[in-house]
Design an enzyme around this catalytic site. Sequence first.
Site, PDB file in Angstrom:
ATOM      1  N   SER A  76      -5.854  76.597  65.499  1.00 50.05           N
ATOM      2  CA  SER A  76      -6.401  75.533  64.649  1.00 50.05           C
ATOM      3  C   SER A  76      -6.486  75.886  63.166  1.00 50.05           C
ATOM      4  O   SER A  76      -6.726  74.997  62.349  1.00 50.05           O
ATOM      5  CB  SER A  76      -7.775  75.122  65.155  1.00 50.05           C
ATOM      6  N   LYS A  79      -4.321  73.837  61.051  1.00 49.65           N
ATOM      7  CA  LYS A  79      -4.667  72.450  60.700  1.00 49.65           C
ATOM      8  C   LYS A  79      -4.959  72.301  59.209  1.00 49.65           C
ATOM      9  O   LYS A  79      -4.755  71.240  58.631  1.00 49.65           O
ATOM     10  CB  LYS A  79      -5.879  71.993  61.519  1.00 49.65           C
ATOM     11  N   TYR A 203       2.763  69.796  66.336  1.00 54.17           N
ATOM     12  CA  TYR A 203       1.393  70.314  66.383  1.00 54.17           C
ATOM     13  C   TYR A 203       1.321  71.654  67.130  1.00 54.17           C
ATOM     14  O   TYR A 203       0.725  72.620  66.653  1.00 54.17           O
ATOM     15  CB  TYR A 203       0.479  69.261  67.028  1.00 54.17           C
ATOM     16  N   TYR A 255     -15.973  73.388  64.083  1.00 52.54           N
ATOM     17  CA  TYR A 255     -16.272  72.368  65.110  1.00 52.54           C
ATOM     18  C   TYR A 255     -17.770  72.088  65.194  1.00 52.54           C
ATOM     19  O   TYR A 255     -18.444  72.035  64.181  1.00 52.54           O
ATOM     20  CB  TYR A 255     -15.692  72.780  66.468  1.00 52.54           C
ATOM     21  N   VAL A 273      -8.645  79.017  68.450  1.00 51.43           N
ATOM     22  CA  VAL A 273      -9.028  79.528  69.775  1.00 51.43           C
ATOM     23  C   VAL A 273      -8.431  80.888  70.125  1.00 51.43           C
ATOM     24  O   VAL A 273      -8.845  81.501  71.100  1.00 51.43           O
ATOM     25  CB  VAL A 273      -8.684  78.569  70.941  1.00 51.43           C
TER      26      VAL A 273
HETATM   27  N1  LIG Z   1      -9.343  75.158  68.502  1.00 55.93           N
HETATM   28  C1  LIG Z   1      -8.067  75.439  68.537  1.00 55.93           C
HETATM   29  O1  LIG Z   1      -7.620  76.435  67.993  1.00 55.93           O
HETATM   30  C2  LIG Z   1      -7.212  74.492  69.319  1.00 55.93           C
HETATM   31  C3  LIG Z   1      -5.737  74.693  69.133  1.00 55.93           C
HETATM   32  C4  LIG Z   1      -4.964  74.571  70.423  1.00 55.93           C
HETATM   33  N2  LIG Z   1      -3.570  74.715  70.160  1.00 55.93           N
HETATM   34  C5  LIG Z   1      -5.253  73.242  71.094  1.00 55.93           C
HETATM   35  O2  LIG Z   1      -4.710  72.255  70.732  1.00 55.93           O
HETATM   36  O3  LIG Z   1      -6.009  73.150  72.011  1.00 55.93           O
END
Ligand SMILES: NC(=O)CC[C@H](N)C(=O)O
Length: 329
Positions: A76, A79, A203, A255, A273
């Site tokens: 993430s 992003k 993505y 988050y 994650v």
């Molecule tokens: N929080 C994350 O890093 C989520 C990214 C992961 N690729 C997902 O879409 O679930």
Amino acid sequence: MVQAATTTNSKWDRKRMDELEQWVAYHRLQAAEGKCASYIPALRRADPTQLGICMIEPSGHKITAGDWEVPFTMQSISKVVSFIAACCHHGISYVLDRVDVEPTGDAFNSIIRLEMHKPGKPFNPMINAGAITVSSLLPGDTPEQKLDYLYKIFQKITATAPVVNEEVFVSEWMTSHRNRALSHYLKDTGYLDCEVEEALEVYLKQCSIQVNTEQIALIGLILALDGYHPLRGEQILPKQVVRLAKALMLTCGMYDASGKFAAYVGLPAKSGVSGGIMTLVPPTLKRESPFPDGCGIGIFGPAIDSCGNSVAGVSLLKQLAHEWDVSIF
Ligand SMILES: NC(=O)CC[C@H](N)C(=O)O
């Protein structure tokens, strides 16, 4: 020409390095409270006891400790880069017509608010729904062209060509039922600018870009300096876009733990994650600060908590922010 980040050996520097090493050794123990992400099968195999940090100052000077050289996928953290890329191409208002800037207090992959609110505009670009919309907005008619645009921006910042970890990509592609569900919903409500599978490919590939803490710290540094690349001596990203990205990191980047992170660390940050955290210290007028000119920070600690944030990484950052007094508040 971008210079390689350097390491000097001044006394002051030794002190900062020693402190950081001690803190890493201590906070590494906190990792036992978390677990490596297992919903993406390839991430399950990470060593949960690892913890590393890299900090880079505008001079290119680098302070590191622990497992800072271990490669991991951006997840993430990507992003932030894709949001900046979409805004660079379309302008801020075009992007914000399609994704909002409000925190949710829900899990990063939650689907609930898309249907509860009308229109079903994703709440922010740091949760999966918003990020998939943003990936679909990247310029180009194919996933390759969209990714190419993103890779160019990544390369401009880090001076390294991005490498996608194919194993992690395939592993998530095969199991990404929730992200597929989100994408279909977004397509149905008109918040996807391309086909579902195309948006998902962009993505998930951007999430699978392999980095180490140094590259993450470098991106953080450019954000700390509002888009100015001190090693290139050039404004590489528009100031307004970078400021918006930092506001989103502060309010939504960790988050449903973003409030606590702002309260106890006090820096804009984005987690992934795989256990990465990108954060930054902006330049300050407090000359007694260990980082008066600001710095970028990259962290890796793969054991994560229930919100998806590195347990040892967050606890290390709490101590660092407290001891070195770097909160922005
Ligand atoms: N929080 C994350 O890093 C989520 C990214 C992961 N690729 C997902 O879409 O679930």
